[in-house]
Design an enzyme around this catalytic site. Structure first.
Site, PDB file in Angstrom:
ATOM      1  N   SER A  83       0.829  -1.217   0.000  1.00 45.22           N
ATOM      2  CA  SER A  83       0.000   0.000   0.000  1.00 45.22           C
ATOM      3  C   SER A  83       0.858   1.259   0.000  1.00 45.22           C
ATOM      4  O   SER A  83       2.000   1.249   0.443  1.00 45.22           O
ATOM      5  CB  SER A  83      -0.895   0.035   1.237  1.00 45.22           C
ATOM      6  OG  SER A  83      -1.611  -1.155   1.378  1.00 45.22           O
TER       7      SER A  83
HETATM    8  N1  SAH Z   1       0.381  -5.138   4.202  1.00 50.75           N
HETATM    9  C1  SAH Z   1       1.014  -5.636   3.009  1.00 50.75           C
HETATM   10  C2  SAH Z   1       0.132  -5.422   1.812  1.00 50.75           C
HETATM   11  C3  SAH Z   1      -0.145  -6.706   1.137  1.00 50.75           C
HETATM   12  S1  SAH Z   1      -1.346  -6.657  -0.149  1.00 50.75           S
HETATM   13  C4  SAH Z   1       2.405  -5.049   2.826  1.00 50.75           C
HETATM   14  O1  SAH Z   1       2.811  -4.192   3.612  1.00 50.75           O
HETATM   15  O2  SAH Z   1       3.091  -5.484   1.915  1.00 50.75           O
HETATM   16  C5  SAH Z   1      -2.579  -7.705   0.537  1.00 50.75           C
HETATM   17  C6  SAH Z   1      -2.197  -9.130   0.807  1.00 50.75           C
HETATM   18  O3  SAH Z   1      -3.342  -9.811   1.280  1.00 50.75           O
HETATM   19  C7  SAH Z   1      -1.706  -9.920  -0.409  1.00 50.75           C
HETATM   20  O4  SAH Z   1      -0.420 -10.379  -0.186  1.00 50.75           O
HETATM   21  C8  SAH Z   1      -2.716 -11.085  -0.507  1.00 50.75           C
HETATM   22  O5  SAH Z   1      -2.131 -12.303  -0.905  1.00 50.75           O
HETATM   23  C9  SAH Z   1      -3.212 -11.164   0.927  1.00 50.75           C
HETATM   24  N2  SAH Z   1      -4.501 -11.845   1.090  1.00 50.75           N
HETATM   25  C10 SAH Z   1      -5.613 -11.804   0.319  1.00 50.75           C
HETATM   26  N3  SAH Z   1      -6.578 -12.606   0.830  1.00 50.75           N
HETATM   27  C11 SAH Z   1      -6.059 -13.148   1.969  1.00 50.75           C
HETATM   28  C12 SAH Z   1      -6.561 -14.058   2.954  1.00 50.75           C
HETATM   29  N4  SAH Z   1      -7.794 -14.585   2.887  1.00 50.75           N
HETATM   30  N5  SAH Z   1      -5.759 -14.388   3.990  1.00 50.75           N
HETATM   31  C13 SAH Z   1      -4.495 -13.888   4.098  1.00 50.75           C
HETATM   32  N6  SAH Z   1      -3.962 -13.048   3.202  1.00 50.75           N
HETATM   33  C14 SAH Z   1      -4.734 -12.662   2.149  1.00 50.75           C
END
Ligand code: SAH
Length: 245
Positions: A83
């Site tokens: 993000s």
């Molecule tokens: N906070 C992260 C942003 C990651 S983007 C950072 O700082 O990099 C959102 C993430 O949520 C992705 O990696 C995706 O794979 C994960 N995601 C989506 N659905 C999910 C679920 N049901 N359980 C765990 N992770 C999930």
């Protein structure tokens, strides 16, 4: 004492920093990013102080390191994105505004859904007593483990490879829950694992508005639990998916 941890983390980061040849290790570019966010006047100072100590360039591909301190979302592989810094600051500020967090001056026990590259987890770890972070993609879960080992933190986050829609009852209940992926609604498990006085922030579909940031507070009134929901601005997060890969 969150303040002491911040100072300790800053000292450790300075001591352990290895030159990467990008000119980003000294932290001056990161301090400028935080100064720009601070100038907007709408972010929580404790969140900005935490962001000032976490080297965001360590969490992205080296080819993207030069962009790490711009206010942009960046690809982290596997079709996912980290993000924008202003979005991280805003969401963590909303969490810090929850009743329990305000009284405690910390996020307490935290659950993060969507570890991704681990950047936000590192920022949260500086503001929390304990962090459990879940990622459904094994490749990203492992990448976050490696990234977080390189960044000195007062307490290592507990990283779980799993479907975050079920929460993580073994580590709960949580004072703060934050999702980095957006679903159709808030999973019941998250509400059940949110402690009284706790706050949850999650991108969620809202009727007629697309995806918005939803804040849910677990309020107990005369012994009865209520979940008070408020809808904030429209956002665009990757989808909350089911199962693990
Ligand atoms: N906070 C992260 C942003 C990651 S983007 C950072 O700082 O990099 C959102 C993430 O949520 C992705 O990696 C995706 O794979 C994960 N995601 C989506 N659905 C999910 C679920 N049901 N359980 C765990 N992770 C999930």
């Amino acid at each position: 004492m969150p303040q002491r941890h911040l100072h300790q983390a800053t000292r450790d980061a300075a001591r352990l920093a290895r030159p990467s040849g990008t000119g980003l290790d000294g932290g001056a570019v990161r301090q400028r990013m935080v100064a720009r966010l601070r100038a907007e006047g709408k972010f929580d100072e404790r969140v900005l102080a935490a962001m000032a100590t976490v080297p965001r360039h360590e969490f992205v591909d080296s080819a993207l390191a030069a962009q790490a301190y711009e206010d942009t979302a960046l690809p982290i592989g596997h079709g996912q994105t980290i993000s924008k810094p202003s979005v991280v600051a805003h969401m963590l500020g909303l969490l810090m505004g929850g009743e329990g967090a305000r009284q405690r001056g910390s996020l307490g026990r935290v659950l993060e859904i969507g570890t991704g590259c681990g950047y936000q987890a590192a920022v949260i770890a500086l503001l929390a007593r304990q962090l459990t972070s879940i990622e459904r993609l094994q490749g990203l879960h492992e990448k976050a483990q490696l990234n977080l080992q390189r960044v000195p933190l007062p307490r290592a986050p507990r990283l779980i490879w799993g479907d975050g829609r079920a929460g993580h009852s073994a580590s709960g209940p949580f004072d703060s829950i934050i999702a980095a992926a957006g679903g159709e609604d808030i999973p019941r498990a998250w509400m059940d694992q949110l402690a009284p006085g706790g706050r949850l922030v999650a991108p969620t579909a809202a009727t007629g508005r697309g995806q918005v940031l939803v804040v849910l507070d677990h309020v107990v009134d005369k012994g009865v639990s209520h979940w008070v929901r408020s809808e904030h601005e429209a956002v665009l997060f990757v989808p909350l998916k089911s199962g693990v890969v």
